[in-house]
Motif scaffolding. Sequence first.
Motif, PDB file in Angstrom:
ATOM      1  N   HIS A 119       0.830  -1.208   0.000  1.00 47.39           N
ATOM      2  CA  HIS A 119       0.000   0.000   0.000  1.00 47.39           C
ATOM      3  C   HIS A 119       0.867   1.260   0.000  1.00 47.39           C
ATOM      4  O   HIS A 119       0.551   2.236  -0.698  1.00 47.39           O
ATOM      5  N   CYS A 120       1.962   1.248   0.749  1.00 49.91           N
ATOM      6  CA  CYS A 120       2.856   2.406   0.783  1.00 49.91           C
ATOM      7  C   CYS A 120       3.494   2.643  -0.576  1.00 49.91           C
ATOM      8  O   CYS A 120       3.619   3.792  -1.025  1.00 49.91           O
ATOM      9  N   PHE A 121       3.867   1.590  -1.269  1.00 49.55           N
ATOM     10  CA  PHE A 121       4.543   1.741  -2.558  1.00 49.55           C
ATOM     11  C   PHE A 121       3.599   2.291  -3.618  1.00 49.55           C
ATOM     12  O   PHE A 121       3.911   3.271  -4.317  1.00 49.55           O
ATOM     13  N   TYR A 122       2.437   1.699  -3.765  1.00 47.83           N
ATOM     14  CA  TYR A 122       1.535   2.096  -4.842  1.00 47.83           C
ATOM     15  C   TYR A 122       0.786   3.388  -4.535  1.00 47.83           C
ATOM     16  O   TYR A 122       0.329   4.070  -5.458  1.00 47.83           O
ATOM     17  N   SER A 123       0.637   3.741  -3.282  1.00 51.51           N
ATOM     18  CA  SER A 123      -0.043   4.994  -2.954  1.00 51.51           C
ATOM     19  C   SER A 123       0.865   6.213  -3.116  1.00 51.51           C
ATOM     20  O   SER A 123       0.372   7.337  -3.172  1.00 51.51           O
ATOM     21  N   GLN A 154      -6.322  -0.426  -6.247  1.00 55.67           N
ATOM     22  CA  GLN A 154      -7.087   0.288  -5.226  1.00 55.67           C
ATOM     23  C   GLN A 154      -6.210   1.181  -4.360  1.00 55.67           C
ATOM     24  O   GLN A 154      -6.707   2.132  -3.758  1.00 55.67           O
ATOM     25  N   SER A 155      -4.919   0.880  -4.276  1.00 56.72           N
ATOM     26  CA  SER A 155      -4.002   1.698  -3.468  1.00 56.72           C
ATOM     27  C   SER A 155      -3.518   2.936  -4.201  1.00 56.72           C
ATOM     28  O   SER A 155      -2.940   3.829  -3.567  1.00 56.72           O
ATOM     29  N   ASP A 187      -9.326   5.270  -5.281  1.00 59.42           N
ATOM     30  CA  ASP A 187      -8.650   6.264  -4.430  1.00 59.42           C
ATOM     31  C   ASP A 187      -7.919   7.335  -5.241  1.00 59.42           C
ATOM     32  O   ASP A 187      -7.298   8.225  -4.651  1.00 59.42           O
ATOM     33  N   VAL A 188      -7.968   7.263  -6.556  1.00 60.70           N
ATOM     34  CA  VAL A 188      -7.290   8.252  -7.395  1.00 60.70           C
ATOM     35  C   VAL A 188      -8.084   9.550  -7.351  1.00 60.70           C
ATOM     36  O   VAL A 188      -9.289   9.574  -7.624  1.00 60.70           O
TER      37      VAL A 188
END
Length: 305
Positions: A119-123, A154-155, A187-188
Amino acid sequence: MPRSSTQVKPARAVGSKSRHSGIPRGVSQQSDILGAVEKLTIAGLTDDIPIANAQKPRPAAPQPFRFLDLPYELRVEVYKYHFANTGHVLDLDPLNYKRVHQKLAILRTCRTFYREASHCFYSTHPVRLFPTHPGRFFKTKKPLLARLKPGQRQSLTALELRLGPGWSKPPRGWVVNPDLGLADCTDVRKITVFVECDPGTDTFSGFRQPNEFFEGFAQSLLENVLKDMPWVDRVEFDAWSSVKKSGTLVQRLIEVAKSHHLKVTWGPERGWTDADEPEPRRVLNMYAPLPIASTDGRRNVVTTA
């Protein structure tokens, strides 16, 4: 007979008791020496002198650091530091194996690592909608966004649409359809539109397709993306230095964003603002004739030699 004054007193026996302690003097001295010897150590006797074949103390066994005992906020900062050199925008690129894949090996540690680090990487990394690397990925029918898993999409918090490559003949894979996976990117909130070149300028005269083909293609592409993502709230526009804000391509893209009632922002590369773009200064030709001022009696008239 009277005792002589020069008579010598007999000497005390060696084994006689001491006057004060009641312990024989020889025994007391011997016990003191033995006690002092017992208090001595090897380190004291060999100060600053190495001993051959001396047993070295064993180092303490290193204990593993319990990373998951850290608070979640600190673990996220560690993940950000780990993914620091993986690039700003994710795209299909031959160098991803060295730059990205090796960093993503941390996701195989455990489920907690996979959930938090993924989640940290893709967000924190925008994903490019369509590949622009001039290689085997440029004409692929499956962009990077379509290759990601639904949980990874989704992230995501930002996407990038880069326009310019393929201005004469865009690849067939540059199509907005359900297989692209835009429905999972809930979430974009920001889409960056980066224009690399504007075929509508005089530089591409004689090479571009007629009737503003690329301008219409780019406008339709952005329109379809925003139609499938009604939760996006702003569009950021940026470009290389050769692209003008007042050009037909950029103006038609801005109209698409405003038609969806989205906030229009400007990227850092080009430095555009809400104000009108100033016209570039005219450069004086150093070989042109200089103007000569003359007066006709009524007003100043400038003529050229």
